[in-house]
Design an enzyme around this catalytic site. Sequence first.
Site, PDB file in Angstrom:
ATOM      1  N   ASP A  32       0.848  -1.189   0.000  1.00  8.15           N
ATOM      2  CA  ASP A  32       0.000   0.000   0.000  1.00  8.15           C
ATOM      3  C   ASP A  32       0.886   1.241   0.000  1.00  8.15           C
ATOM      4  OD1 ASP A  32      -3.214   0.542   0.966  1.00  8.15           O
ATOM      5  OD2 ASP A  32      -1.798   2.210   1.154  1.00  8.15           O
ATOM      6  N   ILE A  33       0.504   2.241  -0.786  1.00  5.69           N
ATOM      7  CA  ILE A  33       1.327   3.455  -0.929  1.00  5.69           C
ATOM      8  C   ILE A  33       1.334   4.291   0.354  1.00  5.69           C
ATOM      9  CG2 ILE A  33      -0.430   5.075  -1.804  1.00  5.69           C
ATOM     10  CD1 ILE A  33       1.620   5.869  -3.981  1.00  5.69           C
ATOM     11  N   ASN A  89     -13.020  -3.203   2.215  1.00  8.44           N
ATOM     12  CA  ASN A  89     -13.998  -2.128   2.237  1.00  8.44           C
ATOM     13  C   ASN A  89     -14.857  -2.232   0.975  1.00  8.44           C
ATOM     14  OD1 ASN A  89     -12.848  -1.036   4.606  1.00  8.44           O
ATOM     15  ND2 ASN A  89     -11.277  -0.006   3.397  1.00  8.44           N
ATOM     16  N   GLN A  96     -14.716   2.337   0.759  1.00  6.67           N
ATOM     17  CA  GLN A  96     -13.891   1.936  -0.391  1.00  6.67           C
ATOM     18  C   GLN A  96     -13.568   3.166  -1.228  1.00  6.67           C
ATOM     19  OE1 GLN A  96     -15.769  -0.926  -3.006  1.00  6.67           O
ATOM     20  NE2 GLN A  96     -13.897  -1.244  -4.204  1.00  6.67           N
ATOM     21  N   SER A  97     -12.261   3.408  -1.445  1.00  5.53           N
ATOM     22  CA  SER A  97     -11.866   4.586  -2.231  1.00  5.53           C
ATOM     23  C   SER A  97     -11.376   4.205  -3.620  1.00  5.53           C
ATOM     24  CB  SER A  97     -10.791   5.387  -1.488  1.00  5.53           C
ATOM     25  OG  SER A  97      -9.650   4.603  -1.281  1.00  5.53           O
ATOM     26  N   HIS A 102     -10.042  -5.248  -3.603  1.00  3.73           N
ATOM     27  CA  HIS A 102      -8.741  -5.476  -2.981  1.00  3.73           C
ATOM     28  C   HIS A 102      -8.912  -5.902  -1.537  1.00  3.73           C
ATOM     29  CE1 HIS A 102      -9.820  -1.203  -2.741  1.00  3.73           C
ATOM     30  NE2 HIS A 102      -9.218  -1.170  -1.567  1.00  3.73           N
TER      31      HIS A 102
HETATM   32  P1  5GP Z   1      -9.790   1.418   0.075  1.00  3.48           P
HETATM   33  O1  5GP Z   1      -9.965   2.691   0.835  1.00  3.48           O
HETATM   34  O2  5GP Z   1     -10.386   1.516  -1.310  1.00  3.48           O
HETATM   35  O3  5GP Z   1     -10.232   0.191   0.827  1.00  3.48           O
HETATM   36  O4  5GP Z   1      -8.227   1.216  -0.069  1.00  3.48           O
HETATM   37  C1  5GP Z   1      -7.485   1.779  -1.090  1.00  3.48           C
HETATM   38  C2  5GP Z   1      -6.041   1.674  -0.691  1.00  3.48           C
HETATM   39  O5  5GP Z   1      -5.249   1.898  -1.825  1.00  3.48           O
HETATM   40  C3  5GP Z   1      -5.620   2.700   0.370  1.00  3.48           C
HETATM   41  O6  5GP Z   1      -5.098   2.029   1.517  1.00  3.48           O
HETATM   42  C4  5GP Z   1      -4.567   3.545  -0.340  1.00  3.48           C
HETATM   43  O7  5GP Z   1      -3.502   3.939   0.492  1.00  3.48           O
HETATM   44  C5  5GP Z   1      -4.109   2.632  -1.459  1.00  3.48           C
HETATM   45  N1  5GP Z   1      -3.663   3.330  -2.654  1.00  3.48           N
HETATM   46  C6  5GP Z   1      -4.261   4.386  -3.260  1.00  3.48           C
HETATM   47  N2  5GP Z   1      -3.579   4.757  -4.354  1.00  3.48           N
HETATM   48  C7  5GP Z   1      -2.528   3.902  -4.448  1.00  3.48           C
HETATM   49  C8  5GP Z   1      -1.449   3.788  -5.391  1.00  3.48           C
HETATM   50  O8  5GP Z   1      -1.323   4.529  -6.370  1.00  3.48           O
HETATM   51  N3  5GP Z   1      -0.561   2.793  -5.164  1.00  3.48           N
HETATM   52  C9  5GP Z   1      -0.657   1.927  -4.102  1.00  3.48           C
HETATM   53  N4  5GP Z   1       0.278   0.994  -3.972  1.00  3.48           N
HETATM   54  N5  5GP Z   1      -1.656   2.016  -3.207  1.00  3.48           N
HETATM   55  C10 5GP Z   1      -2.581   2.990  -3.380  1.00  3.48           C
END
Ligand code: 5GP
Length: 116
Positions: A32-33, A89, A96-97, A102
């Site tokens: 994760d970034i 999420n 979920q973003s 994932h």
């Molecule tokens: P969500 O909020 O959708 O469950 O999780 C999305 C995840 O993706 C977050 O933890 C965020 O830090 C990660 N993320 C967002 N953009 C990137 C990216 O460009 N590269 C990587 N490796 N992770 C990302």
Amino acid sequence: MSDPICLFCRIIRRELPATVVYEDDEVLAFQDIAPKAPVHLLIVPKRHVEGLQALEDGDAGLIGSLFACLTRLARERGVARSGYRAVVNAGADGGQSVLHLHLHLLGGRPMDWPPG
Ligand code: 5GP
Ligand code: ZN
């Protein structure tokens, strides 16, 4: 099918950089970034699936592959014994973003409950 503008599809196609820790025909895992714990990996299907909310009955095998990858990585990263959190999420209220399914593997510190 791959979505040309989806962030994780672009990582899968290697159009965007990521620290990949596992890959096979079906699954990619990368760091994760913005890690929320000492171990924070994302496990994604290579096929574009929007999220849990978009899965169908025929996707049971895919879910199995994703979780098999997650448990293997948990062992490899040394958190299987200490414990870890597996999070998915789903949709707006789920937080979920990125709209590409994932699994989060979070470990290396105690986790709080309930989540925010
Ligand atoms: P969500 O909020 O959708 O469950 O999780 C999305 C995840 O993706 C977050 O933890 C965020 O830090 C990660 N993320 C967002 N953009 C990137 C990216 O460009 N590269 C990587 N490796 N992770 C990302
Ligand atoms: Zn995608």
